[in-house]
Design a protein around this motif. Structure first.
Motif, PDB file in Angstrom:
ATOM      1  N   TYR A 196       1.009   6.761  -1.887  1.00  0.00           N
ATOM      2  CA  TYR A 196       0.114   5.556  -1.755  1.00  0.00           C
ATOM      3  C   TYR A 196      -0.529   4.960  -3.110  1.00  0.00           C
ATOM      4  O   TYR A 196      -0.726   5.396  -3.862  1.00  0.00           O
ATOM      5  CB  TYR A 196      -1.175   6.256  -1.019  1.00  0.00           C
ATOM      6  CG  TYR A 196      -2.293   5.419  -0.631  1.00  0.00           C
ATOM      7  CD1 TYR A 196      -2.146   4.584   0.532  1.00  0.00           C
ATOM      8  CD2 TYR A 196      -3.477   5.402  -1.224  1.00  0.00           C
ATOM      9  CE1 TYR A 196      -3.025   3.686   0.816  1.00  0.00           C
ATOM     10  CE2 TYR A 196      -4.468   4.436  -0.753  1.00  0.00           C
ATOM     11  CZ  TYR A 196      -4.271   3.285   0.331  1.00  0.00           C
ATOM     12  OH  TYR A 196      -4.934   2.703   0.608  1.00  0.00           O
ATOM     13  N   THR A 251      -9.927   2.017   2.207  1.00  0.00           N
ATOM     14  CA  THR A 251      -9.182   1.761   1.344  1.00  0.00           C
ATOM     15  C   THR A 251      -9.903   2.031  -0.119  1.00  0.00           C
ATOM     16  O   THR A 251      -9.351   2.342  -1.153  1.00  0.00           O
ATOM     17  CB  THR A 251      -8.496   0.118   0.930  1.00  0.00           C
ATOM     18  OG1 THR A 251      -9.439  -0.608   0.977  1.00  0.00           O
ATOM     19  CG2 THR A 251      -7.509   0.147   2.492  1.00  0.00           C
ATOM     20  N   TRP A 272      -5.547  -4.045   4.339  1.00  0.00           N
ATOM     21  CA  TRP A 272      -6.348  -3.001   4.449  1.00  0.00           C
ATOM     22  C   TRP A 272      -5.792  -1.786   5.120  1.00  0.00           C
ATOM     23  O   TRP A 272      -6.154  -1.471   6.199  1.00  0.00           O
ATOM     24  CB  TRP A 272      -7.605  -3.526   5.317  1.00  0.00           C
ATOM     25  CG  TRP A 272      -8.022  -4.796   4.807  1.00  0.00           C
ATOM     26  CD1 TRP A 272      -8.417  -5.237   3.393  1.00  0.00           C
ATOM     27  CD2 TRP A 272      -8.410  -5.924   5.583  1.00  0.00           C
ATOM     28  NE1 TRP A 272      -9.112  -6.416   3.676  1.00  0.00           N
ATOM     29  CE2 TRP A 272      -8.794  -6.822   4.726  1.00  0.00           C
ATOM     30  CE3 TRP A 272      -8.141  -6.279   6.854  1.00  0.00           C
ATOM     31  CZ2 TRP A 272      -8.920  -8.516   5.326  1.00  0.00           C
ATOM     32  CZ3 TRP A 272      -8.413  -7.363   7.444  1.00  0.00           C
ATOM     33  CH2 TRP A 272      -8.890  -8.527   6.466  1.00  0.00           C
ATOM     34  N   THR A 289      -2.901   3.354  -4.490  1.00  0.00           N
ATOM     35  CA  THR A 289      -3.921   3.476  -5.469  1.00  0.00           C
ATOM     36  C   THR A 289      -3.930   4.947  -6.100  1.00  0.00           C
ATOM     37  O   THR A 289      -4.162   4.899  -7.296  1.00  0.00           O
ATOM     38  CB  THR A 289      -5.297   3.887  -4.692  1.00  0.00           C
ATOM     39  OG1 THR A 289      -5.345   2.599  -3.628  1.00  0.00           O
ATOM     40  CG2 THR A 289      -6.694   3.532  -5.263  1.00  0.00           C
ATOM     41  N   PRO A 305      -5.657   2.114   4.487  1.00  0.00           N
ATOM     42  CA  PRO A 305      -5.867   3.472   3.846  1.00  0.00           C
ATOM     43  C   PRO A 305      -4.877   4.446   3.980  1.00  0.00           C
ATOM     44  O   PRO A 305      -4.054   4.351   4.551  1.00  0.00           O
ATOM     45  CB  PRO A 305      -7.296   3.697   4.930  1.00  0.00           C
ATOM     46  CG  PRO A 305      -7.368   2.575   5.745  1.00  0.00           C
ATOM     47  CD  PRO A 305      -6.191   2.088   5.984  1.00  0.00           C
ATOM     48  N   ALA A 332      -6.066  -2.527  -3.729  1.00  0.00           N
ATOM     49  CA  ALA A 332      -7.161  -2.321  -2.711  1.00  0.00           C
ATOM     50  C   ALA A 332      -8.389  -3.059  -3.409  1.00  0.00           C
ATOM     51  O   ALA A 332      -8.599  -2.982  -4.478  1.00  0.00           O
ATOM     52  CB  ALA A 332      -7.380  -0.729  -2.582  1.00  0.00           C
ATOM     53  N   PRO A 333      -9.196  -3.319  -2.199  1.00  0.00           N
ATOM     54  CA  PRO A 333      -9.108  -3.301  -0.843  1.00  0.00           C
ATOM     55  C   PRO A 333      -8.446  -4.745  -0.164  1.00  0.00           C
ATOM     56  O   PRO A 333      -8.907  -5.309   0.540  1.00  0.00           O
ATOM     57  CB  PRO A 333     -10.590  -3.182  -0.358  1.00  0.00           C
ATOM     58  CG  PRO A 333     -11.345  -3.826  -1.363  1.00  0.00           C
ATOM     59  CD  PRO A 333     -10.669  -3.858  -2.644  1.00  0.00           C
ATOM     60  N   TYR A 343       0.866  -1.085   0.088  1.00  0.00           N
ATOM     61  CA  TYR A 343       0.092  -0.036  -0.089  1.00  0.00           C
ATOM     62  C   TYR A 343       0.854   1.190  -0.044  1.00  0.00           C
ATOM     63  O   TYR A 343       0.515   2.185  -0.461  1.00  0.00           O
ATOM     64  CB  TYR A 343      -0.988   0.152   1.178  1.00  0.00           C
ATOM     65  CG  TYR A 343      -2.082  -0.796   1.004  1.00  0.00           C
ATOM     66  CD1 TYR A 343      -3.203  -0.193   0.269  1.00  0.00           C
ATOM     67  CD2 TYR A 343      -2.422  -2.028   1.478  1.00  0.00           C
ATOM     68  CE1 TYR A 343      -4.302  -1.137  -0.040  1.00  0.00           C
ATOM     69  CE2 TYR A 343      -3.675  -2.814   1.427  1.00  0.00           C
ATOM     70  CZ  TYR A 343      -4.550  -2.252   0.670  1.00  0.00           C
ATOM     71  OH  TYR A 343      -5.676  -2.862   0.383  1.00  0.00           O
TER      72      TYR A 343
END
Length: 534
Positions: free
Chosen positions: A167, A322, A203, A169, A205, A198-199, A150
């Motif tokens: 990050y 997430t 997990w 994403t 965020p 993700a997710p 992540y």
């Protein structure tokens, strides 16, 4: 002579320009672009187009508002890498050979991106593939090795590995838009595979979301305290119970020091926090350390039921956190397509590699043919073809994507592909769709979560499953009257005829898809030869 040369160059230059422009227009009119968006373990329950009980996902929902929402989409094998292999090849796991996360992917398989590339599509993949570091059929790729991270993830590329700070994403979207802006051949139609980590567990965020979501409380699922009374050994022995099997340190983010001080036995899993920079870690600790200290105070007086609820809430806070980043970034991509006037001739698909348990039956993870794992989200928009705001309840599977994309690109699919093109459903020609049942087969055992091997058939009304290898158990569920699947009615005399009909239909599907007990035994032998089972 010079004048003649200039005239010739002018003529051919204009001719080339005209041909190039004509090719652009032909591609635009005849062959749509394809954007395939897939997240990892994204439960349909966590998309507000399906249910708004847990989270709002306005950007993902937008695909359904402008297109079609499928309510009966499912997978053929609910586990990450095999699902992705099915999507790429259009063949069931037992045919493409990728039956589980352990076995290697047979690169002699022909994938739909290879066929699109050969037919003149520009192809790109960014994000999580989950198997192999050099996917065939792509002009450019930047993919996470294995599960990926992540925070500050490593990416495999054609030029080698690279670490990107930030990050995951957000980074996957940055890489995607960078390709659009700097390297996409605007003459060709394109296939973009935009694949989020993700997710997936563990997990984690983004900062902007863990500060928000750790303050939220979520409704409990009806079957959180399921006792599996009517089910057999498979459901009762699975190791995915939130109370018993979800870890405090890795999953719920309780500090190791607190767990040690409280003398709690907790399974040790890799520490993903080591990927963070000093600043990222300080921000994370400012939120999660107080949660750990609150747990220290509460734990001595917790019963099993209160601990179950506490762990569920922590699970949801991070899992849904997430997804908030996924939804934001899907919005970024959709907005980019609109701004660059690409949306009008682009099919956009949003799906997950399978479903996921969000506390239903007391579980997390997937693998089972029970509904929350078997069913996957599917939203598709295709301007001027799909009627906006359409809901479709026909039985479709991840097996169908390859043929769908090949048909829209006017490519004849290979004979060994096993799915069905979704184009009749997308284009309002439902009378051309005649599937009434789908087939499922899960192979991995024993492995993470100890879900037993099983295969089965699902229609709109019923679901029949057979657990095998070290057990021999059958289960039947009435999908209409028992949507939570808590009452196994296989032995109910009122359903004798239903069982007989479904067993016959299951036998026919196994023949159709070239699956058999003999083939299952071959895969069991592979497991034994590798020492994975006795």
């Amino acid at each position: 002579m010079k004048r003649l040369t200039v005239l010739v160059l002018f003529f051919f230059g204009n001719a080339f320009f005209s041909c190039s422009e004509a090719l652009k227009e032909t591609n635009k009119k005849v062959r749509p672009n394809i954007v395939f968006i897939m997240s990892d373990d994204h439960a349909y329950q966590a998309i507000s187009a399906y249910s708004d009980q847990l989270i709002q996902t306005p950007n993902i929902d937008r695909i359904a508002k402008e297109g079609m929402l499928f309510t009966n989409a499912s997978v053929t094998n609910s586990i990450c890498a095999p699902s992705r292999a099915v999507i790429l090849t259009g063949k069931h796991s037992h045919i493409n050979g990728k039956i589980d996360n352990r076995s290697p992917f047979d690169t002699t398989n022909v994938t739909f991106p290879q066929l699109l590339q050969k037919a003149g599509y520009e192809t790109a993949m960014f994000g999580k593939l989950h198997f192999g570091n050099n996917p065939k059929g792509f002009d450019e790729f930047k993919i996470l090795p294995g599960q990926g991270d992540y925070y500050n993830p490593v990416f495999n590329t054609q030029e080698g590995d690279t670490t990107v700070t930030g990050y995951v994403t957000d980074i996957i979207t940055d890489l995607t838009i960078d390709w659009f802006e700097k390297r996409r051949d605007t003459v060709k139609p394109f296939l973009l595979m935009y694949l989020h980590k993700a997710p997936h567990r563990s997990w984690m965020p983004a900062k902007r979301h863990y500060k928000q979501f750790t303050q939220k409380t979520f409704p409990l699922p009806e079957t959180l305290f399921d006792d599996y009374e009517t089910r057999g050994e498979a459901a009762n022995t699975a190791e995915m119970n939130i109370l018993k099997h979800m870890t405090l340190i890795y999953d719920n983010k309780v500090s190791a020091k607190v767990v040690e001080d409280l003398n709690i036995e907790d399974r040790k899993l890799p520490n993903r926090l080591v990927r963070m920079t000093e600043m990222q870690r300080a921000s994370w600790d400012s939120i999660y350390n107080p949660i750990s200290e609150e747990f220290r105070r509460m734990y001595p007086s917790m019963s099993d039921s209160t601990l179950m609820v506490w762990k569920y809430q922590r699970y949801m806070q991070d899992y849904l956190g997430t997804i908030a980043a996924v939804d934001e970034n899907v919005g970024r991509l959709l907005n980019y397509l609109d701004e660059e006037k690409l949306s009008e001739n682009t099919i956009v698909v949003y799906t997950s590699d399978q479903g996921f348990y969000l506390g239903e039956h007391g579980w997390f993870d997937k693998r089972f043919m029970y509904e929350e794992s078997f069913k996957t989200p599917l939203l598709v928009k295709w301007p001027n073809v799909i009627t906006p705001g359409t809901t479709e309840d026909e039985m479709v599977q991840n097996l169908d994507f390859a043929q769908t994309f090949l048909e829209v690109a006017r490519i004849i699919p290979p004979d060994d592909m096993q799915g069905e093109s979704l184009v009749p459903l997308l284009s309002g020609q439902k009378e051309k769709w005649d599937r009434d049942a789908v087939y499922y087969h899960y192979y991995e055992y024993p492995a993470e979560h100890a879900v037993k091997r099983h295969y089965g058939i699902a229609t709109k009304e019923f679901k029949l499953m057979h657990f095998y290898y070290d057990v021999d158990e059958w289960e039947l569920y009435d999908r209409k009257n028992d949507p939570n699947e808590v009452n196994n009615i296989f032995a109910d005399p009122d359903y004798i005829q239903v069982v007989a009909e479904l067993k016959q239909k299951l036998k026919e599907l196994r023949v159709k898809y070239q699956d058999s007990d003999e083939l299952s035994n071959q895969y069991i032998k592979i497991y034994k030869d590798n020492g994975w089972i006795e």
